[in-house]
Write a protein that holds these residues in place. Structure first.
Motif, short mmCIF file in Angstrom:
data_model
loop_
_atom_site.label_atom_id
_atom_site.label_comp_id
_atom_site.label_asym_id
_atom_site.label_seq_id
_atom_site.Cartn_x
_atom_site.Cartn_y
_atom_site.Cartn_z
N SER A 59 1.00 -6.99 -6.20
CA SER A 59 1.52 -6.92 -4.82
C SER A 59 1.36 -8.23 -4.08
N ALA A 101 -9.51 -4.31 -4.28
CA ALA A 101 -8.32 -4.60 -3.48
C ALA A 101 -8.65 -4.62 -1.98
N GLU A 155 2.48 1.75 -1.80
CA GLU A 155 2.50 1.50 -3.25
C GLU A 155 3.93 1.36 -3.70
N SER A 171 -0.59 -2.10 -2.52
CA SER A 171 -1.40 -2.33 -3.72
C SER A 171 -1.10 -1.26 -4.76
N THR A 208 -7.05 2.14 2.25
CA THR A 208 -7.57 0.77 2.24
C THR A 208 -7.35 0.15 3.62
N ASP A 256 -1.45 2.86 3.68
CA ASP A 256 -1.39 2.18 2.39
C ASP A 256 0.00 2.36 1.80
N SER A 294 -3.71 -0.93 -6.87
CA SER A 294 -5.11 -0.73 -7.26
C SER A 294 -5.96 -0.40 -6.04
N HIS A 295 -5.42 0.46 -5.15
CA HIS A 295 -6.23 0.91 -4.01
C HIS A 295 -7.52 1.53 -4.56
N SER A 349 -2.34 -6.80 -1.93
CA SER A 349 -3.66 -7.06 -2.53
C SER A 349 -3.80 -6.25 -3.81
N ASP A 350 -4.23 -6.89 -4.87
CA ASP A 350 -4.37 -6.16 -6.12
C ASP A 350 -5.47 -6.71 -7.00
N ALA A 394 -4.87 -11.71 -3.03
CA ALA A 394 -4.34 -11.03 -1.84
C ALA A 394 -3.70 -12.05 -0.92
N ALA A 406 -8.25 -7.96 0.36
CA ALA A 406 -7.37 -7.83 1.53
C ALA A 406 -8.07 -8.31 2.79
#
Lengths: 346, 133
Positions: free
Chosen positions: A270, A50, A109, A79, A89, A107, A81-82, A139-140, A158, A54
Motif C-alpha cells: 500500500s 503497519a 484494504e 494496508s 489501525t 481502515d 497487513s492491519h 502502510s504495510d 509507510a 503509519a
C-alpha cells in the motif's frame, strides 16, 4: 480542487539481500536480481507493524504540514497487513497523533492500492468542504510465503499524505481517475498467513491492463501527453513491471528513476507508489508535474495528475525518504525469519 | 504479564504521546504524570504536559534475558532518558546494540509495539527512543 499540504515517508532500518534469500532456497541470485530487479528489501523490526510504520510517516507529515493536529477531519489507513482483523489501525494512528476525537477514521484494504484510495476519499471530502484536512496513509508489513517469489519482494514501509485546499498545498492534485475490475491475480483468505497469486497471471491481465487503463483514461480525460510531465510514478511490485510500462509508453528513463525505489526497498504494497511519490516530492521544484498510477490486486488502479507549487520550497527537509533508505542494517536469513515470526512456537 | 484493559486505556496519553505533568508553581516537570507536586504539596498547581520526545541518554544497559513478552526481543537496550524539557524516563532504544549507545547521545521519540499479551489479546503500543543521527 485539493492538494498535498504535507507528506511523510518511513522505511524500517533492516534489510535482507535477495542473494541471502536465494541462497536458502537454492536459487540463482543473479537470475532473481535480473528477473525481479530487486536487490534488497526493507524488513520491519520485531516491534514494528503497519500501525507503528503509519504513525512514523504520519508524524513526519504533520511536521511538514505545520497544521494543528485537531484540524485533521478524516484519517484513512490503507494496508493489507492491519495488525487487527477487527479494531481500526486508523484509531491508534489518530490517537498517537493527538487528532482525536473530532474526526472520521477507517481502515481500507485494496491490496497494494489502499493508500491511494484513501487519497481519493480525502480529495472528495476536501473538495466538497466536508472537511478542511484529511490524512491518507499507505502502510504495510507485507508477507511472502518462504520460498515463494514474493519472499524476495514483500517489504515494509509507510507513506502519509495530508490532503487540504489547493491554496495551502505544496502540490495540487489536478485530477484523478480509476480503473477497476474483478481480477483474481492475488489474494489472501481469512486466517491464511500468506497470500496466494496467479504467477504470470499477475502480469498482462492484472498489473498491465489496469495501470495502462488508468493511465490512458486520465491522459485522455485531461487531454494530456507524456511530454507534459517531469516525473512518473507507477506501482512497483518489482522493477520489471513499471519499467515495461514506461518503455511501452515511451517515458524516458530519467523521468521514472526518482519514483522507482523498489530495487532498494522492495515492494511496500500500500505504501509502494505513495513512497515513490514522496521520493519525487523530496526533489521536485515548483511548476513540475508528476503522473502517478497505483495498482492493487483484485484489481484496480488509481491515476493522479499532480502539479508542484511554490510552497514546495518551504518543505521541512529534516526527514527525507533517503534518510530512512540510506540508514540500513543487513540481516541474516535466520534473524529475518525471527523478525517475521516464521519460527514455530514464537 | 497481562495488563487490564482499563489500565492500558488509561495510560494511552502517556504511552502514545509522552504526556506527563508539570507544576506551574515550581516549574518542575514529571513523567509519568503526577497528580500532586511533591515539592509544593498543597501550593502546587499541576497540569498536563506533553513532552517532545527529544532528549539524551542519561544511562543505559542491555537486557539479555527479557521478561515474559520480551524474550524474543533480546538483546535490547533500555535507557534512562533525560527529556529535553526536564524529566527523566525509562525507555527502550530501538534499532541499536549496546556498542552503538553512549551516555549523552541525543535521542528522539518513536512509536513501537511494546508487547502483545497473546495472539488473541490486545496489542500494547507506546513510546520508545531512537538514536538521533
Amino acid at each position: 480542487m485539493s492538494g498535498i499540504v504535507g507528506y511523510g515517508a518511513y522505511v524500517p532500518k533492516y534489510r535482507i539481500k535477495s542473494e541471502t534469500i536465494a541462497e536458502v532456497w537454492g536459487e540463482d541470485p543473479d537470475r532473481i536480481k535480473e528477473g525481479l530487479g530487486i536487490l534488497e528489501k526493507a524488513v520491519p523490526a520485531i516491534d514494528e507493524d503497519a500501525t507503528t510504520l503509519a504513525v512514523e510517516a504520519a508524524r513526519i507529515a504533520m511536521k511538514r504540514a505545520g497544521i494543528p493536529r485537531d484540524s485533521i477531519g478524516a484519517l484513512y489507513v490503507g494496508s493489507e497487513s492491519h495488525p487487527y482483523a477487527v479494531k481500526p489501525t486508523a484509531c491508534a494512528v489518530a490517537q498517537a497523533l493527538g487528532a482525536v476525537p473530532n474526526l472520521t477514521a477507517a481502515d481500507l484494504e485494496f491490496a497494494c492500492k489502499a493508500g491511494t484510495a484513501g487519497i481519493q476519499m480525502c480529495m472528495g471530502m476536501v473538495d466538497s468542504k466536508m472537511i478542511h484536512y484529511g490524512m491518507a496513509i499507505g502502510s504495510d508489513t507485507a508477507q511472502g510465503r518462504p520460498g515463494d517469489a514474493l519472499e524476495y519482494s514483500a517489504a515494509a514501509g509507510a507513506a502519509a499524505y495530508i490532503i487540504g485546499p489547493n491554496d495551502e498545498s505544496m502540490a495540487i492534485l489536478e485530477d484523478t481517475l480509476s480503473y477497476t475490475t474483478d481480477t483474481p491475480d492475488f489474494w489472501r483468505r481469512p486466517k491464511a498467513d500468506f497470500p496466494s497469486h496467479g504467477g504470470r497471471f499477475t502480469g498482462p491481465p492484472a498489473y498491465f491492463k489496469h495501470v495502462m487503463g488508468a493511465f490512458y483514461g486520465l491522459m485522455q480525460k485531461m487531454d494530456e501527453k507524456v511530454e507534459n510531465y517531469d516525473y512518473f510514478v507507477f506501482h512497483q511490485p518489482n522493477a520489471k513491471f513499471p519499467q515495461a510500462v514506461a518503455k511501452q509508453l515511451k517515458i524516458p528513463k530519467e523521468k521514472l528513476a526518482d519514483g522507482l525505489i523498489v530495487p532498494i526497498i522492495g515492494n511496500t504494497y500500500s505504501a509502494a507508489s505513495p513512497l515513490g511519490l514522496a521520493n519525487v516530492l523530496d526533489k521536485a521544484e515548483p511548476g513540475q508535474r508528476i503522473f502517478m498510477v497505483s495498482f492493487g490486486s483484485g484489481a484496480g488502479s488509481d491515476a493522479f495528475s499532480i502539479k508542484v507549487t511554490d510552497k514546495i520550497k518551504n518543505r521541512d527537509r529534516a526527514y527525507p525518504l533517503s534518510k530512512f533508505i540510506n540508514e540500513k542494517e543487513y540481516l541474516s536469513y535466520a534473524i529475518y525469519s525471527k523478525l517475521k515470526g516464521n519460527y514455530k512456537g514464537m | 504479564m497481562k495488563e487490564s484493559i482499563a489500565l492500558m486505556w488509561r495510560r494511552l496519553p502517556e504511552r502514545y504521546k509522552l504526556i506527563g505533568s508539570a507544576c506551574e508553581n515550581c516549574k518542575t516537570h514529571y513523567f509519568p504524570p503526577r497528580s500532586i507536586c511533591p515539592k509544593c504539596r498543597r501550593k502546587g498547581k499541576i497540569s498536563r504536559f506533553e513532552y517532545s520526545g527529544e532528549g539524551k541518554v542519561y544511562s543505559f544497559t542491555e537486557i539479555s534475558a527479557g521478561p515474559i513478552g520480551f524474550e524474543h526481543q533480546t538483546p535490547y537496550v533500555i535507557a534512562i532518558i533525560e527529556l529535553a524539557e526536564g524529566a527523566k524516563c525509562l525507555g527502550q532504544i530501538v534499532d541499536a546494540r549496546l556498542a552503538d549507545v553512549k551516555i549523552g547521545d541525543p535521542v528522539e521519540g518513536t512509536f513501537r509495539k511494546i508487547q502483545s499479551d497473546d495472539p488473541e489479546g490486545p496489542i500494547h503500543y507506546g513510546f520508545k527512543f531512537r538514536l538521533k543521527k
